[in-house]
Write a protein that holds these residues in place. Structure first.
Motif, PDB file in Angstrom:
ATOM      1  N   ASN A 163      -9.556 -11.585   5.258  1.00  0.00           N
ATOM      2  CA  ASN A 163      -8.150 -11.216   5.467  1.00  0.00           C
ATOM      3  C   ASN A 163      -7.164 -12.313   5.080  1.00  0.00           C
ATOM      4  O   ASN A 163      -6.043 -12.353   5.572  1.00  0.00           O
ATOM      5  N   GLU A 164      -7.583 -13.212   4.204  1.00  0.00           N
ATOM      6  CA  GLU A 164      -6.684 -14.213   3.641  1.00  0.00           C
ATOM      7  C   GLU A 164      -6.657 -14.015   2.131  1.00  0.00           C
ATOM      8  O   GLU A 164      -7.656 -13.631   1.524  1.00  0.00           O
ATOM      9  N   LEU A 165      -5.513 -14.293   1.527  1.00  0.00           N
ATOM     10  CA  LEU A 165      -5.360 -14.118   0.087  1.00  0.00           C
ATOM     11  C   LEU A 165      -5.521 -15.469  -0.603  1.00  0.00           C
ATOM     12  O   LEU A 165      -4.888 -16.456  -0.216  1.00  0.00           O
ATOM     13  N   ALA A 185      -6.883 -16.445 -14.260  1.00  0.00           N
ATOM     14  CA  ALA A 185      -6.440 -16.547 -12.870  1.00  0.00           C
ATOM     15  C   ALA A 185      -6.277 -15.163 -12.265  1.00  0.00           C
ATOM     16  O   ALA A 185      -5.793 -14.241 -12.917  1.00  0.00           O
ATOM     17  N   TYR A 186      -6.714 -15.015 -11.021  1.00  0.00           N
ATOM     18  CA  TYR A 186      -6.573 -13.757 -10.299  1.00  0.00           C
ATOM     19  C   TYR A 186      -6.560 -14.045  -8.806  1.00  0.00           C
ATOM     20  O   TYR A 186      -6.851 -15.159  -8.370  1.00  0.00           O
ATOM     21  N   CYS A 187      -6.218 -13.030  -8.016  1.00  0.00           N
ATOM     22  CA  CYS A 187      -6.150 -13.174  -6.565  1.00  0.00           C
ATOM     23  C   CYS A 187      -7.241 -12.328  -5.923  1.00  0.00           C
ATOM     24  O   CYS A 187      -7.594 -11.272  -6.438  1.00  0.00           O
ATOM     25  N   THR A 200       3.140 -12.705   4.727  1.00  0.00           N
ATOM     26  CA  THR A 200       3.143 -12.186   6.095  1.00  0.00           C
ATOM     27  C   THR A 200       1.984 -11.216   6.285  1.00  0.00           C
ATOM     28  O   THR A 200       1.461 -10.654   5.322  1.00  0.00           O
ATOM     29  N   GLN A 201       1.588 -10.994   7.539  1.00  0.00           N
ATOM     30  CA  GLN A 201       0.483 -10.077   7.827  1.00  0.00           C
ATOM     31  C   GLN A 201       0.795  -8.662   7.336  1.00  0.00           C
ATOM     32  O   GLN A 201      -0.083  -7.964   6.840  1.00  0.00           O
ATOM     33  N   ARG A 202       2.047  -8.246   7.464  1.00  0.00           N
ATOM     34  CA  ARG A 202       2.441  -6.907   7.023  1.00  0.00           C
ATOM     35  C   ARG A 202       2.238  -6.764   5.519  1.00  0.00           C
ATOM     36  O   ARG A 202       1.718  -5.753   5.044  1.00  0.00           O
ATOM     37  N   GLU A 203       2.654  -7.779   4.759  1.00  0.00           N
ATOM     38  CA  GLU A 203       2.478  -7.729   3.311  1.00  0.00           C
ATOM     39  C   GLU A 203       0.997  -7.747   2.938  1.00  0.00           C
ATOM     40  O   GLU A 203       0.563  -7.019   2.036  1.00  0.00           O
ATOM     41  N   GLN A 214      -3.724  -4.983   0.800  1.00  0.00           N
ATOM     42  CA  GLN A 214      -5.123  -4.603   0.954  1.00  0.00           C
ATOM     43  C   GLN A 214      -5.309  -3.091   0.867  1.00  0.00           C
ATOM     44  O   GLN A 214      -6.273  -2.611   0.265  1.00  0.00           O
ATOM     45  N   ALA A 215      -4.381  -2.341   1.436  1.00  0.00           N
ATOM     46  CA  ALA A 215      -4.467  -0.883   1.363  1.00  0.00           C
ATOM     47  C   ALA A 215      -4.361  -0.409  -0.084  1.00  0.00           C
ATOM     48  O   ALA A 215      -5.088   0.496  -0.510  1.00  0.00           O
ATOM     49  N   LYS A 216      -3.462  -1.006  -0.860  1.00  0.00           N
ATOM     50  CA  LYS A 216      -3.313  -0.640  -2.273  1.00  0.00           C
ATOM     51  C   LYS A 216      -4.539  -1.047  -3.086  1.00  0.00           C
ATOM     52  O   LYS A 216      -4.944  -0.346  -4.003  1.00  0.00           O
ATOM     53  N   MET A 217      -5.134  -2.201  -2.733  1.00  0.00           N
ATOM     54  CA  MET A 217      -6.286  -2.696  -3.478  1.00  0.00           C
ATOM     55  C   MET A 217      -7.504  -1.793  -3.316  1.00  0.00           C
ATOM     56  O   MET A 217      -8.374  -1.767  -4.177  1.00  0.00           O
ATOM     57  N   LYS A 218      -7.563  -1.046  -2.211  1.00  0.00           N
ATOM     58  CA  LYS A 218      -8.699  -0.146  -1.995  1.00  0.00           C
ATOM     59  C   LYS A 218      -8.637   1.054  -2.932  1.00  0.00           C
ATOM     60  O   LYS A 218      -9.647   1.707  -3.174  1.00  0.00           O
ATOM     61  N   GLU A 219      -7.430   1.339  -3.462  1.00  0.00           N
ATOM     62  CA  GLU A 219      -7.323   2.384  -4.470  1.00  0.00           C
ATOM     63  C   GLU A 219      -8.018   1.904  -5.745  1.00  0.00           C
ATOM     64  O   GLU A 219      -8.049   0.716  -6.040  1.00  0.00           O
TER      65      GLU A 219
END
Length: 146
Positions: free
Chosen positions: A51-53, A44-46, A82-85, A90-95
């Motif tokens: 722009n939806e998780l 399982a993974y996300c 929430t959109q903020r979360e 997403q910003a962290k995932m780009k790392e």
């Protein structure tokens, strides 16, 4: 109701950087199967899609008393944040090297199903050996204190 299922393999295979609690879109028979503890986190993974998780690969066994309205055991399930979360994740995932893994499924105080997801970085083989060594040492200490 303190029914809680944990993903122990995630803590063994990854360093967990951040944790988030998300709602999950489920069918009625899926909730009944979760109450019975019929959940498996294997593979399982996300992932993000438009722009939806989404939670992919989570196995929730078919409800044994379900009729023709029973759910499919493995399918994509939408996570609610929430959109903020979502933007922060997403910003962290780009790392390089980060992934999202489900850590546990539980019922909150309102009896709603929640999923705790973790922003994780993979461990190397020698790090896993260190984790096992630390676990063995803690077990030996707890046995000696009894």
């Amino acid at each position: 109701m303190s029914k809680e299922m944990n993903n122990r393999q995630a803590y063994f295979n990854y360093y967990i950087e951040d944790k988030y609690v998300a709602g999950i879109v489920l069918l009625g028979t899926e909730v009944k199967s979760i109450r019975e503890g019929k959940v498996s986190f294997n593979d399982a993974y996300c992932l993000f899609d438009k722009n939806e998780l989404w939670l992919r690969g989570l196995y929730i066994a078919e409800y044994k008393l379900g009729t023709t309205n029973n759910h499919i055991a493995v399918h994509d399930r939408k996570l609610l944040l929430t959109q903020r979360e979502l933007k922060r994740i997403q910003a962290k995932m780009k790392e390089r090297g980060f992934t999202l893994v489900p850590l546990r499924i539980f019922f909150n105080e309102k009896s709603l199903v929640k999923v705790e997801i973790g922003l994780a970085r993979g461990k190397k083989v020698h790090d896993k050996r260190d984790s096992l060594r630390e676990k063995d040492i803690k077990r030996e200490i707890s046995r000696a204190l009894k």
